[in-house]
Scaffold this active site. Structure first.
Site, PDB file in Angstrom:
ATOM      1  CE  LYS A 181      -4.163  -2.052   1.900  1.00 41.93           C
ATOM      2  NZ  LYS A 181      -3.794  -3.440   2.253  1.00 41.93           N
TER       3      LYS A 181
HETATM    4  C1  LIG Z   1      -4.550  -4.543   1.738  1.00 43.06           C
HETATM    5  C2  LIG Z   1      -3.825  -5.841   1.733  1.00 43.06           C
HETATM    6  C3  LIG Z   1      -4.218  -6.915   0.912  1.00 43.06           C
HETATM    7  C4  LIG Z   1      -5.467  -6.872   0.056  1.00 43.06           C
HETATM    8  O1  LIG Z   1      -5.345  -6.036  -1.044  1.00 43.06           O
HETATM    9  P1  LIG Z   1      -6.639  -5.572  -1.881  1.00 43.06           P
HETATM   10  O2  LIG Z   1      -6.118  -4.661  -2.918  1.00 43.06           O
HETATM   11  O3  LIG Z   1      -7.550  -4.890  -0.892  1.00 43.06           O
HETATM   12  O4  LIG Z   1      -7.259  -6.806  -2.436  1.00 43.06           O
HETATM   13  C5  LIG Z   1      -3.444  -8.059   0.903  1.00 43.06           C
HETATM   14  N1  LIG Z   1      -2.353  -8.172   1.679  1.00 43.06           N
HETATM   15  C6  LIG Z   1      -1.947  -7.180   2.497  1.00 43.06           C
HETATM   16  C7  LIG Z   1      -0.748  -7.393   3.359  1.00 43.06           C
HETATM   17  C8  LIG Z   1      -2.656  -5.977   2.564  1.00 43.06           C
HETATM   18  O5  LIG Z   1      -2.277  -5.015   3.381  1.00 43.06           O
END
Ligand SMILES: *Cc1c(COP(=O)(O)O)cnc(C)c1O
Length: 428
Positions: free
Chosen positions: A107
């Protein structure tokens, strides 16, 4: 470039307005009006391009005239300040490590890109924007770090008291400056409900609230970049490529499908989930039935009604048959996930964490149907962020990376709140 609301009851807007609003006034998600594939020459030549060049070429059409080219290039350079290696795990299976950024979760990419876009839009304005975000763990840290010090933007993060790990809490409570952490006496859903209420509250209009979840196009679209980077690294193997994303709100996989619409040769997508299996059930039964989320060890994917699924439906023209051609979705239990973490480590010495392990399991399931392919699963967080799960399973102690060490030394600052009224008082 114009964006329309997938609820079809709001006016079209440009990139800037879509980013600043987050969600359209009719509560729909924004979607680009056109998607123009990139020329063949781009893919032929991709191994000679830098990450910045790839990112610029892939996102340019979506930004349109909202940000001048030199400024966009600058934003991209600041966003991509770390590596995205595709690490071989076993024959024909690679881990795309997305955790080398400042908070060690994928993210970071979307948060850094979005914050800098907002900073650019606010360059001459003294009207502050407030980013309000609820987190079950990972989002908060990435948003806090990505938005730290960005001019004209105040960030307020709500998290459930006692329900996130110590590292995650430190990542969002120790930075100070324009980042405020609110510790909610409740669970994640309570935080999420308060945020939703605030967005709908007319009495908070003057605060210019926006979201930093993957519903925001400036968080979602840059997630295409690393799917291109993976292809760049694996192209020379000359085999059909399968990409498996551990999925919660389905933002990552939705960005992967966008990359394919731009011409990226991905043979097949796998959306791998934990027991929150709304999408796997949809693909099997043909109707979409969201349900309340269930807590698991891969908690960033504990989502019962994935917000980006509507965008994926749009990309497949709401046609189940189209979907099934190059998209699969499988669900795995915590027990299967734990076994995978142990099994991968025993065979290869590669350490996964619960989200990556779910991605690995989905990838292997699909690859069994296409023996001539190569596959990549997204390792979305560093194992240290889920050390409570990983260390006992593998009977080892993970060294603490320097990004994490630096926040552990700092002091936690948070404000405790309990009700929506206390949130409103805080905002006012
Ligand atoms: C947010 C997150 C996900 C999921 O990603 P999406 O784009 O919401 O499907 C998977 N793994 C981790 C570690 C995350 O922080």
């Amino acid at each position: 470039m114009q964006y329309f609301s997938l609820n079809k009851k709001a006016p079209r807007v440009d990139f800037q307005e879509a980013v600043v609003r987050g969600l359209a006034p009719d509560r729909g998600l924004y979607f680009p009006e056109t998607i123009t594939p990139l020329p063949h020459s781009f893919f032929q030549n991709i191994e000679n391009l830098t990450h910045e060049e790839i990112a610029f070429t892939t996102i340019k059409q979506f930004v349109g005239d909202a940000i001048p080219e030199t400024e966009l290039k600058h934003i991209i350079t600041e966003t991509l300040c770390f590596d995205f290696p595709c690490v071989p795990v076993e024959d024909n299976v690679f881990s795309l490590e997305l955790f080398h950024g400042p908070t060690m979760a994928f993210k970071d990419v979307g948060a850094r890109f979005m914050s800098r876009c907002l900073g650019y839009f606010n360059r001459n304005s003294n009207k502050k924007v407030t980013v309000l975000v609820a987190t079950s763990g990972d989002t908060g840290g990435a948003v806090a770090s990505g938005f730290l010090g960005v001019k004209g933007v105040e960030v307020i993060i709500l998290y459930p008291s006692g329900k996130i790990s110590e590292i995650q809490e430190r990542q969002l409570t120790t930075l100070g400056q324009n980042i405020k952490a609110l510790e909610v006496d409740g669970v994640f859903d309570d935080c999420q409900d308060m945020v939703k209420k605030a967005f709908l509250d007319d009495r908070l209009k003057h605060k210019n609230l926006t979201s930093a979840n993957s519903i925001n196009i400036a968080r979602w679209l840059p997630q295409m970049f690393y799917i291109f980077f993976a292809y760049q690294q694996l192209k020379k193997r000359n085999k059909p490529l399968i990409v498996s994303c551990p999925s919660g709100n389905f933002g990552n996989i939705c960005a992967g499908i966008m990359a394919k619409r731009l011409g990226l040769p991905i043979a097949h997508f796998v959306a791998s989930t934990n027991v929150n299996d709304t999408v796997p059930r949809f693909l099997e039964a043909g109707h979409y039935e969201p349900k309340a989320s269930i807590a698991t060890i891969s908690n960033a994917m504990d989502v019962g009604n994935p917000s980006n699924f509507i965008r994926i439906q749009q990309l497949y023209r709401f046609d189940l048959k189209e979907f099934q051609k190059d998209f699969s979705s499988y669900s795995f239990s915590d027990t299967e996930t734990e076994k995978a973490i142990q099994d991968i480590y025993a065979r290869t010495k590669y350490i996964t964490e619960p989200h990556g392990a779910v991605g690995y399991l989905g990838l292997k399931k699909e690859m069994a149907k296409h023996p001539d392919s190569i596959g990549v699963f997204l390792e979305t967080a560093h194992p240290i962020k889920f050390l409570d799960v990983v260390e006992p399973l593998l009977d080892l102690k993970l060294p603490i990376p320097k990004q994490i060490e630096s926040v552990l030394e700092k002091e936690k600052v948070s404000v405790k709140i309990k009700t929506y009224e206390t949130l409103k008082q805080f905002l006012d």
